[in-house]
Design an enzyme around this catalytic site. Structure first.
Site, PDB file in Angstrom:
ATOM      1  N   ARG A   9       0.863  -1.186   0.000  1.00 47.02           N
ATOM      2  CA  ARG A   9       0.000   0.000   0.000  1.00 47.02           C
ATOM      3  C   ARG A   9       0.892   1.226   0.000  1.00 47.02           C
ATOM      4  O   ARG A   9       2.008   1.207   0.506  1.00 47.02           O
ATOM      5  CB  ARG A   9      -0.927  -0.001   1.214  1.00 47.02           C
ATOM      6  CG  ARG A   9      -0.234  -0.254   2.534  1.00 47.02           C
ATOM      7  CD  ARG A   9      -1.154  -0.009   3.720  1.00 47.02           C
ATOM      8  NE  ARG A   9      -2.320  -0.855   3.717  1.00 47.02           N
ATOM      9  CZ  ARG A   9      -2.349  -2.081   4.244  1.00 47.02           C
ATOM     10  NH1 ARG A   9      -1.255  -2.591   4.787  1.00 47.02           N
ATOM     11  NH2 ARG A   9      -3.453  -2.797   4.236  1.00 47.02           N
ATOM     12  N   GLY A  49      -2.525   4.045  -3.561  1.00 44.98           N
ATOM     13  CA  GLY A  49      -3.556   3.064  -3.254  1.00 44.98           C
ATOM     14  C   GLY A  49      -2.952   1.736  -2.856  1.00 44.98           C
ATOM     15  O   GLY A  49      -1.751   1.621  -2.627  1.00 44.98           O
ATOM     16  N   ASP A  91       8.999   9.183  -7.836  1.00 46.76           N
ATOM     17  CA  ASP A  91       9.142   8.424  -6.589  1.00 46.76           C
ATOM     18  C   ASP A  91      10.037   7.208  -6.816  1.00 46.76           C
ATOM     19  O   ASP A  91       9.647   6.068  -6.564  1.00 46.76           O
ATOM     20  CB  ASP A  91       7.776   7.993  -6.065  1.00 46.76           C
ATOM     21  CG  ASP A  91       7.827   7.562  -4.593  1.00 46.76           C
ATOM     22  OD1 ASP A  91       8.832   7.875  -3.923  1.00 46.76           O
ATOM     23  OD2 ASP A  91       6.875   6.922  -4.125  1.00 46.76           O
TER      24      ASP A  91
END
EC number: 2.7.10.1
Length: 615
Positions: free
Chosen positions: A297, A301, A416
């Site tokens: 997670r 999401g 990221d």
């Protein structure tokens, strides 16, 4: 006398055997040498291509299998010009021919049709002309054919429709003419594969015929109308109260909750090679998104493990962002653009699901998990990542990011990059995941996004301060990921405070390097099974990538070349001189300069108040 005769015979036998080995080994080398001689190489990318060597397997940008046969040629974005040569058809085991984003002219050799093992042919963003060779229809293993942004003319060869393995096709931005084939493998492709050409557009599907309603007498119409009116009024009363109650319940319910809708509202369609799944199909695959199937997670999401009806294992990412009305088409467009980013080191988007309340993405399941899980969460029965695997992961992930930056149109900024987003396939090859999601989740915005998406310890200082990301933002995150690979530690870890160490991995590594404690930062799981010089080289790349100024960081394509052994020493020496100048004249530090490791203080201070999304 006999002994004297035996010596020259033995000598000649050795010479003959050596000659045979050289001739057989150099057959593929000769083919690549012919390519080198046909190309102008101002950046000396092909300098290591020495035709006198027994095989080309030691050359930069060439990959071989265990039998010393060439399987891959990676010369994308190398500033090469000239023409392709027919000798390229003499590489019988070649699987990847990457010559994109150069200035190559002339025609595509018909002999490329002899490369029966070819999986990927990438010649886009050049200046190739002439027709597409019909011989490419012989490539029965071809999955990726990208010839876009050239000057190719003529018709699309009908032989290509017989390549049933073809998954990605891009012929856009070429003056091609004629009709677009609609049979065979071409039945899957959408107009985006043929955009900005002179091809005849695909005909639109005709609307279904409307059955005429037979006339009825006027009296009958009045009676029928009265009955229908009564039924409608009754139905309105019957459903009014439940509808109002449902609307009130939805308003009171938290907005990040998902509502399931029947599969009939989400019919299965195909967008090129991208499949649109029904919600019911993914519900069944994941046991109704059961918590026991959660793989991870994060900020976008939850990810669930699923098994499709045919037994295929998949990873289903259930996006949690609030939906806005009218965003379906833009979401679908962004998803299709992500699906066009296909590379050996990128996680392939298999399909998606879109309903009025749901957005889900479907990916292949990666049995070996992520780099982060292999470094820090592996079970005792699983061996640690050895040093050669870590080197392969570093190079593979760099190649994937370089593809996103330089060869996607528009380019994709990951935002990221970290060990948790680098997945590992069955062969422990690095596969970059979660790319394109940052833009996908911002699809409802019409303004410049200023929200910082990322994870503490990986966020570049300029991204944190301005909210503006770039390729160099990803380079910074990649550099920190390299340090994770080397040390096995987290990029941000409060546990290091117990030893009065820096919580930021980058600062902790710099501190140890200043104290000449190279061995102290290497992952203990390696048990000393590594070469010091190789660790030092990887640290050098990491430090070049994590410089404070984004302008001073290398591009990912440069990182790939440095990891392949091209230009790292020169780049590192230049950076060391600049650091010495800064420390002597501009930025004095409390740390003495260490010979070979001149490290400036980190400026990437990230406060704890910024949100982080551990995956």
């Amino acid at each position: 006398m006999e002994r004297r005769l035996m010596i020259p015979c033995f000598f000649w036998l050795i010479l003959v055997l050596d000659l045979v080995l050289r001739v057989s080994g150099n057959a593929e080398g000769d083919a690549l040498s012919a390519l080198k001689n046909s190309l102008a190489d101002p950046n000396k990318v092909l300098q290591s291509w020495d035709a006198t060597l027994v095989t080309p397997c030691t050359w930069f940008h060439v990959t071989c299998n265990s039998d010393n046969s060439v399987t891959r040629v990676d010369l994308g974005n190398a500033n090469l010009s000239g023409q392709l040569v027919m000798q390229l058809g003499q590489l019988p085991n070649l699987q990847y021919l990457e010559l994109y984003s150069n200035n190559i002219t002339g025609t595509i050799p018909e002999q490329l049709g002899n490369l029966t093992e070819l999986v990927s042919l990438d010649l886009y963003l050049n200046n190739l002309s002439g027709p597409i060779p019909s011989t490419l229809g012989r490539l029965k293993k071809l999955r990726f054919l990208r010839l876009n942004n050239n000057s190719l003319s003529g018709e699309i060869p009908r032989s290509l429709t017989a390549v049933l393995t073809l998954q990605v096709l891009d012929l856009s931005n070429n003056p091609l003419t004629g009709d677009i084939p609609v049979n065979g493998s071409f039945s899957l492709f959408t107009p985006i594969s043929f955009a900005n050409t002179k091809l005849t557009p695909l005909p639109a599907s005709p609307p279904p015929p409307i059955s005429p309603t037979p006339p009825s007498p006027a009296g009958s119409n009045r009676i029928t109308g009265a009955i229908a009116g009564g039924v409608a009024a009754g139905a309105a009363l019957l459903f009014a109260v439940p509808a109002i109650a449902l609307a009130w319940w939805r308003r009171k319910k938290p907005q990040d909750h998902f509502f399931d809708v029947p599969a009939e509202e989400d019919p299965e369609v195909h967008l090129g090679q991208l499949k649109r799944f029904s919600l019911r199909e993914l519900q069944v695959a994941s046991d109704n998104f059961s918590n026991k199937n959660i793989l991870g997670r994060g900020g976008f999401g939850k990810v669930y493990k699923g098994r499709l009806a045919d037994g295929t294992l998949v990873a289903v990412k259930r996006l949690k962002e609030e939906r806005t009305q009218g965003g379906e088409l833009q979401f679908q467009t962004e998803v299709e653009m992500i699906s066009m980013a296909v590379h050996r080191n990128l996680l392939r988007l298999r399909g998606f699901c879109m309903t009025p309340t749901e957005r889900l993405l479907v990916y292949p399941y990666m049995a070996n998990g992520s780099v982060a899980s292999c470094l820090r969460e592996r079970p005792e029965s699983q061996p640690p990542l050895d040093w050669p695997k870590r080197q392969r992961i570093a190079l593979g992930s760099a190649r994937g990011l370089a593809y996103l930056h330089d060869h996607c149109d528009p380019k994709i900024i990951h935002r990221d990059v970290k060990a948790a987003n680098i997945l590992l396939d069955e062969e422990f090859e690095a596969v970059v995941g979660d790319f394109g999601l940052a833009k996908l989740m911002d699809y409802k915005d019409t303004h410049v996004t200023t929200a910082v998406r990322g994870t503490i310890g990986h966020i570049a200082p300029e991204y944190l301060s301005t909210g503006k990301s770039s390729e160099k933002t990803d380079v910074f995150g990649y550099g920190v990921m390299l340090l994770e690979l080397i040390t096995g530690q987290r990029a941000f870890d409060l546990a290091r405070l117990a030893n009065d160490d820096d919580v930021m991995l980058l600062d902790w590594v710099k501190g140890l390097l200043k104290e000449k404690k190279l061995e102290a930062l290497v992952d203990v799981d390696l048990q000393g099974n590594y070469k010091d010089e190789e660790v030092e080289q990887l640290i050098q790349v990491a430090l070049l990538c994590t410089q404070s100024s984004p302008m001073e960081r290398p591009k990912m394509s440069e990182v790939v070349r440095m990891l392949e052994g091209d230009g790292l020493a020169e780049r590192w020496e230049e950076w060391q001189k600049e650091e010495m100048f800064r420390q002597d004249f501009n930025y004095p530090t409390h740390h003495p300069a260490v010979s070979g490791w001149i490290i400036g203080d980190s400026t990437s201070q990230i406060e704890n108040e910024y949100p982080s999304g551990p995956r």
